[in-house]
Design an enzyme around this catalytic site. Structure first.
Site, PDB file in Angstrom:
ATOM      1  N   GLU A  57       0.851  -1.191   0.000  1.00  0.00           N
ATOM      2  CA  GLU A  57       0.000   0.000   0.000  1.00  0.00           C
ATOM      3  C   GLU A  57       0.892   1.248   0.000  1.00  0.00           C
ATOM      4  O   GLU A  57       1.853   1.300   0.763  1.00  0.00           O
ATOM      5  CB  GLU A  57      -0.900   0.041   1.236  1.00  0.00           C
TER       6      GLU A  57
ATOM      7  N   ALA B 251       2.085  -0.282  10.794  1.00  0.00           N
ATOM      8  CA  ALA B 251       1.751  -1.655  10.447  1.00  0.00           C
ATOM      9  C   ALA B 251       0.912  -1.667   9.184  1.00  0.00           C
ATOM     10  O   ALA B 251       0.468  -0.614   8.719  1.00  0.00           O
ATOM     11  CB  ALA B 251       0.966  -2.315  11.579  1.00  0.00           C
ATOM     12  N   MET B 252       0.678  -2.874   8.661  1.00  0.00           N
ATOM     13  CA  MET B 252      -0.081  -2.991   7.411  1.00  0.00           C
ATOM     14  C   MET B 252      -1.005  -4.190   7.464  1.00  0.00           C
ATOM     15  O   MET B 252      -0.605  -5.290   7.830  1.00  0.00           O
ATOM     16  CB  MET B 252       0.910  -3.111   6.245  1.00  0.00           C
ATOM     17  N   GLU B 253      -2.244  -3.937   7.022  1.00  0.00           N
ATOM     18  CA  GLU B 253      -3.332  -4.900   7.193  1.00  0.00           C
ATOM     19  C   GLU B 253      -3.440  -5.955   6.104  1.00  0.00           C
ATOM     20  O   GLU B 253      -4.547  -6.456   5.844  1.00  0.00           O
ATOM     21  CB  GLU B 253      -4.651  -4.120   7.270  1.00  0.00           C
ATOM     22  N   ASN B 254      -2.339  -6.372   5.461  1.00  0.00           N
ATOM     23  CA  ASN B 254      -2.415  -7.386   4.404  1.00  0.00           C
ATOM     24  C   ASN B 254      -3.311  -8.545   4.819  1.00  0.00           C
ATOM     25  O   ASN B 254      -3.254  -9.017   5.950  1.00  0.00           O
ATOM     26  CB  ASN B 254      -1.015  -7.943   4.125  1.00  0.00           C
TER      27      ASN B 254
ATOM     28  N   HIS C  31      -6.393  -2.005  15.239  1.00  0.00           N
ATOM     29  CA  HIS C  31      -6.630  -1.253  13.997  1.00  0.00           C
ATOM     30  C   HIS C  31      -6.438  -2.158  12.773  1.00  0.00           C
ATOM     31  O   HIS C  31      -7.313  -2.227  11.903  1.00  0.00           O
ATOM     32  CB  HIS C  31      -5.672  -0.054  13.951  1.00  0.00           C
ATOM     33  N   GLU C  32      -5.312  -2.837  12.732  1.00  0.00           N
ATOM     34  CA  GLU C  32      -5.035  -3.669  11.543  1.00  0.00           C
ATOM     35  C   GLU C  32      -6.021  -4.825  11.474  1.00  0.00           C
ATOM     36  O   GLU C  32      -6.488  -5.193  10.408  1.00  0.00           O
ATOM     37  CB  GLU C  32      -3.591  -4.186  11.543  1.00  0.00           C
TER      38      GLU C  32
ATOM     39  N   HIS D 273      -9.308  -3.720  10.078  1.00  0.00           N
ATOM     40  CA  HIS D 273      -9.289  -3.502   8.630  1.00  0.00           C
ATOM     41  C   HIS D 273      -9.775  -4.744   7.869  1.00  0.00           C
ATOM     42  O   HIS D 273     -10.154  -4.626   6.698  1.00  0.00           O
ATOM     43  CB  HIS D 273      -7.860  -3.194   8.157  1.00  0.00           C
TER      44      HIS D 273
ATOM     45  N   GLU E 297      -9.598   4.282   6.414  1.00  0.00           N
ATOM     46  CA  GLU E 297      -8.739   4.723   7.520  1.00  0.00           C
ATOM     47  C   GLU E 297      -9.509   5.510   8.589  1.00  0.00           C
ATOM     48  O   GLU E 297      -9.355   5.253   9.780  1.00  0.00           O
ATOM     49  CB  GLU E 297      -7.543   5.531   7.001  1.00  0.00           C
TER      50      GLU E 297
HETATM   51  N1  B3K Z   1      -2.900   0.967   5.698  1.00  0.00           N
HETATM   52  C1  B3K Z   1      -1.587   1.132   6.265  1.00  0.00           C
HETATM   53  C2  B3K Z   1      -0.903   2.376   5.807  1.00  0.00           C
HETATM   54  C3  B3K Z   1      -0.150   2.230   4.563  1.00  0.00           C
HETATM   55  C4  B3K Z   1       0.687   3.458   4.281  1.00  0.00           C
HETATM   56  C5  B3K Z   1       1.313   3.380   2.963  1.00  0.00           C
HETATM   57  N2  B3K Z   1       2.189   4.494   2.677  1.00  0.00           N
HETATM   58  C6  B3K Z   1      -1.613   1.116   7.741  1.00  0.00           C
HETATM   59  C7  B3K Z   1      -2.911   1.422   8.369  1.00  0.00           C
HETATM   60  O1  B3K Z   1      -3.418   2.514   8.319  1.00  0.00           O
HETATM   61  O2  B3K Z   1      -3.510   0.532   8.895  1.00  0.00           O
HETATM   62 ZN    ZN Z   2      -5.340   1.806   8.776  1.00  0.00          ZN
END
Ligand code: B3K
Ligand code: ZN
Length: 885
Positions: free
Chosen positions: A127, A268-271, A303-304, A307, A326
């Protein structure tokens, strides 16, 4: 780096994709000096775009194309067009297959976007537009596909191979290598793709969903961190339960994984099914992480996880809609944290943060709407406005619709749009349809930038026994938006009589009173509400719980504020009254300093805080929050022109004065709490956070008195605490004190003890970067030479440079411009290898309009120097050029 000027992209130009990708089959061959990515895309013409077969334009950056096939036919150079950013093919029928092989270099990817290495791990961050650095693709969130991923890597170095979804097979191949394949049954956009390979250990647990499915939970970390995962695991399980209870949302795969990596651009990232986290947002145990860090871990894990529904199952149509996922998810995690801890304290902290930082963004050159109309680089729009103000907007809907109405709306939204890529309008439409309301005017919160100002005046008519409140709203111009239309502003309020009791609220025109607390909807530029049956003039408690992100002005006297501090039934507004009182007192002191007068403090603030401190019934966390004076950055934000020297002098004077006047009460509460802390093992729970918060703020005031017994107490707390919350505060008060020998000794012993723990060393850097004693820049420069420091690690940059430029205003804004020069030099360096971090660090310079003309000139000169330094990333280019426009 680009040679041509980056282009502006507009929301109004949005068009659905020409082609769709039903299936994505990826094979990664991971090596030490390069990696190969083979992609097989099962594609078709998007029926929504009609007949004909236009060229297929795939996104791709920094890829070395090795081969490309269309329906199994190898293409030659003449069959396709290749540029730095696109591969164009010419499909011959409506359904077809594209096969590509590319070579990439994760091992030299310092931008930490796409596939990169962090220490000895491979990991990804896609992302917003990182997937195009992995393979040629339609890298946009409205193209959703089913992914299968195979990884092949050295078995010894990378025993763990992870991707999204469920594992479906693995085994050895020749030369000590092995493979693993994962399948994700949910269609998703490429930004949610993830891959991890490395020597990782994991803690495991399970969660049984309310429909009785068992989900395996795993947190993967490097072996030395295996003892720091339990708090994150507990937080995950609480989040999963909370989302079922509060939103009726269950987890959908058989396994949920979190991986901690040290080098990560954000939290962090919600993959899908495989969240990748900055290690700072996972690892927490008493000895190494503060209470704040524990709460941050809990919030980010939640949060993640949230998502998975608000972002993954229902995703964004395009990046202008970023706040759809977000803002909503921040609102969800804030409610979760409020439920897990103290709701009032959580609200106070969020509002203080919003008012200091988001309001400043809204007033600066990068101001944009919650749904921006245009951008150059989407990475620059992961902002406080999109996240925090976006969350406030969702919160206002919750306030206006009530918990039940809001839940009806969210149920309809998730059910209606499951598996789709949608817009903020779709979210609002679901809220409207579920509740039978019209939110057309409310939607201005998504399109108009800037912080509205709400001026409130009162009128009491003793003869008629009516009390009227008149609300006048306005919103300052922001870049590209000169005129603003009125917002819908929910104003939660109560009216208090002289005994501090709440009065029944009977609005003129209504048949009866409706409770003693209610929400008025202010929708016009000017609007009056009249309450009847008011035998005496009441005192209003306005904007309770900060029911709208506005700057409220009501002409409260200091005595009225003191009264509200004591009597308001709304905890948030009790704190707010104290803050407003403190702001008024501090503004007096700022004025005195500017006029060269002796500083004299209004004794009412001392009296008010004395009574707070003496109130044993009050939640200790509230006492701590009420004792905290508004920060220098907030005082700067609310100034027309921020006089950093006067602000610092005034606030330090007030702290010193309070420390001396309240010494005994502070000492008593400090000692009582420290005794309990000594006798109690560390627990990461609200009442323990509260006790330590009060103990620590008391210590930081007490230290200003310079008394030997306080120094002894600080040293005792530093040396004997079993947890980082107490130890780090003790270190911070020593660092900001005049006791040079003790300070040096404490810093050295801390660094020696924690030298192998990078996250603790980050805190060590931050404490020193925030030290407001003279010589800040020299200290920071010296720390940059420390062996534990590197510009390549974003956490280190934030800990040292970010803390200095963002929190140490008196040193950063040194009148000779040395702080500005230093920051600009760094931004220029960072731009060359990590544009996202470079652009973020630039923020303090963009606020140049806030300062006096000499500082403005110095700041602008540095921005200009960055602008013309050559080879600017689109990230830095956008921020610099907008700041100078
Ligand atoms: N969705 C990611 C943020 C990604 C940022 C990319 N530059 C984390 C979050 O908001 O959960
Ligand atoms: Zn987020």
């Amino acid at each position: 780096m680009r040679t041509e000027q980056p282009k502006m992209i507009y929301l109004k130009d949005y068009q659905a994709p020409e082609y769709l990708i039903d299936e994505t089959h990826l094979t990664f061959e991971l090596f030490e000096d390069h990696s190969l990515v083979h992609a097989q895309l099962v594609m078709r013409r998007n029926p929504a775009r009609g007949e004909g077969l236009p060229p297929l334009v795939l996104d791709g950056q920094q890829l070395e194309l090795l081969s490309v096939k269309l329906d199994d036919v190898e293409l030659t150079d003449a069959d396709y067009q290749l540029t730095d950013s696109h591969l164009t093919l010419h499909p011959q029928c409506a359904q077809f297959m594209v096969d590509t092989s590319v070579k990439i270099h994760p091992e030299t990817n310092t931008a930490l976007e796409g596939l990169y290495t962090s220490g000895s791990l491979f990991c990804t961050q896609c992302e917003a537009e990182g997937f195009r650095k992995i393979t040629y693709y339609l890298d946009r969130p409205d193209v959703m596909s089913i992914f299968t991923t195979t990884m092949i890597a050295d078995q010894h170095k990378y025993p763990v191979l992870l991707s999204n979804g469920n594992p479906v097979g693995s085994g050895p191949v020749e030369d000590g290598r092995h493979w693993a394949t994962w399948e994700d049954p949910f269609k998703k956009p490429a930004y949610l793709f993830a891959l991890v390979a490395g020597d990782l250990w994991c803690v495991e647990d399970t969660f049984t969903t309310r429909s009785n499915r068992e989900v395996a939970l795993r947190i993967y970390v490097e072996p030395e961190n295996i003892d720091k995962c339990q708090h994150a695991m507990n937080s995950l399980k609480k989040s999963m339960r909370w989302d079922e209870d509060t939103y009726g949302r269950e987890y959908d795969l058989d396994i949920f994984m979190i991986v901690a990596v040290n080098d990560f651009n954000m939290g962090a990232m919600e993959n899908k099914g495989l969240n990748i986290f900055n290690s700072s947002a996972v690892l927490a145990r008493a000895e190494t992480a503060t209470d704040a860090a524990h709460q941050r871990v809990e919030a980010i894990v939640a949060h993640e996880y949230f998502h998975n529904w608000s972002g993954n199952r229902v995703t964004c149509r395009d990046w202008f809609q970023l706040s759809l996922k977000e803002g909503f998810t921040v609102f969800r995690d804030a409610c979760f944290s409020a439920d897990m801890n103290s709701p009032t304290v959580k609200r106070i902290q969020d509002v203080a943060y919003l008012r200091t930082h988001q309001f400043a963004e809204d007033a600066g050159p990068m101001a944009h709407a919650v749904r921006p109309d245009s951008f150059i680089e989407i990475s620059n729009f992961y902002t406080l406005t999109v996240y925090e103000k976006g969350s406030e907007v969702v919160g206002m809907l919750h306030t206006l619709l009530g918990a039940e109405g809001f839940r009806k709306g969210s149920d309809l939204y998730f059910d209606r749009h499951d598996g789709q890529a949608v817009t903020c309008d779709d979210f609002i439409k679901a809220m409207e349809d579920a509740n039978g309301v019209d939110l057309t005017q409310f939607k201005r919160w998504y399109s108009q930038a800037g912080t509205p100002r709400l001026n409130v005046t009162e009128h009491y008519d003793a003869a008629k026994q009516t009390y009227s409140l008149t609300f006048a709203q306005s919103c300052p111009a922001t870049p590209g938006q000169t005129e603003k239309l009125p917002f819908v502003i929910p104003v939660a309020l109560g009216l208090l009589n002289a005994n501090g009791e709440e009065l029944p609220l009977h609005l003129q025109g209504e048949s009866a009173a409706v409770g003693t607390h209610r929400v008025l909807s202010v929708t016009e530029a000017q609007q009056t509400f009249t309450f009847t049956g008011m035998a005496q003039q009441p005192l209003p408690s306005l904007l309770r719980g900060f029911s709208a992100p506005v700057k409220l002005h009501f002409p409260y006297s200091r005595d009225q504020l003191m009264f509200l501090m004591q009597h308001d039934t709304d905890g948030f507004n009790r704190w707010e009254a104290g803050q407003q009182l403190a702001v008024q007192v501090l503004q007096d002191l700022i004025g005195q300093h500017q006029r060269g007068e002796a500083l004299v403090m209004d004794p009412r603030l001392v009296a008010a805080l004395r009574s707070v401190l003496g109130n044993e019934q009050l939640d200790q966390a509230m006492v701590a929050e009420m004792l905290s004076l508004p920060g220098e950055a907030y005082l700067a934000e609310i100034s027309e022109i921020a006089d950093v020297d006067a602000i610092h002098a005034a606030r330090e004077f007030a702290r010193q004065h309070l420390a001396e006047s309240l010494h005994e009460a502070l000492w008593a509460r400090y000692q009582a709490n420290r005794e309990v802390s000594k006798a109690t093992p560390y627990v990461a729970q609200a009442e323990h956070f509260a006790r330590r918060a009060l103990q620590n703020i008391a210590l930081s005031y007490l230290m200003l008195t310079g008394k030997p017994q306080v120094l002894a107490a600080a040293l005792e707390q530093f040396e004997h605490s079993d947890n980082m919350t107490e130890r780090l505060t003790a270190l911070a008060v020593l660092v900001n004190s005049p006791f040079d020998a003790e300070k040096a000794k404490a810093l050295a012993s801390f660094a020696e003890h924690f030298k192998d723990n990078p996250l603790v060393m980050d805190q060590w850097f931050s404490v020193q970067a925030g030290c407001t004693l003279p010589g800040g820049l020299e200290r920071v420069k010296a720390l940059m030479q420390h062996p534990a420091f590197t510009l390549k690690n974003p956490n280190k940059v934030r800990a040292l440079i970010g803390a200095f430029a963002g929190q140490n205003l008196i040193n950063f804004h040194a009148a000779d411009g040395s702080g500005y020069r230093f920051l600009a030099d760094l931004v220029i360096q960072l731009n060359a290898f990590n544009p996202q971090i470079a652009s973020r660090q630039l923020a303090p310079l963009t606020r140049w309009r806030k300062y006096d003309s000499a500082r403005q000139a110095l700041m602008k000169a540095e921005l200009e120097r960055i602008r013309t330094c050559g080879d600017l990333s689109s990230d830095v280019f956008e921020v610099v050029s907008k700041s100078l426009a």
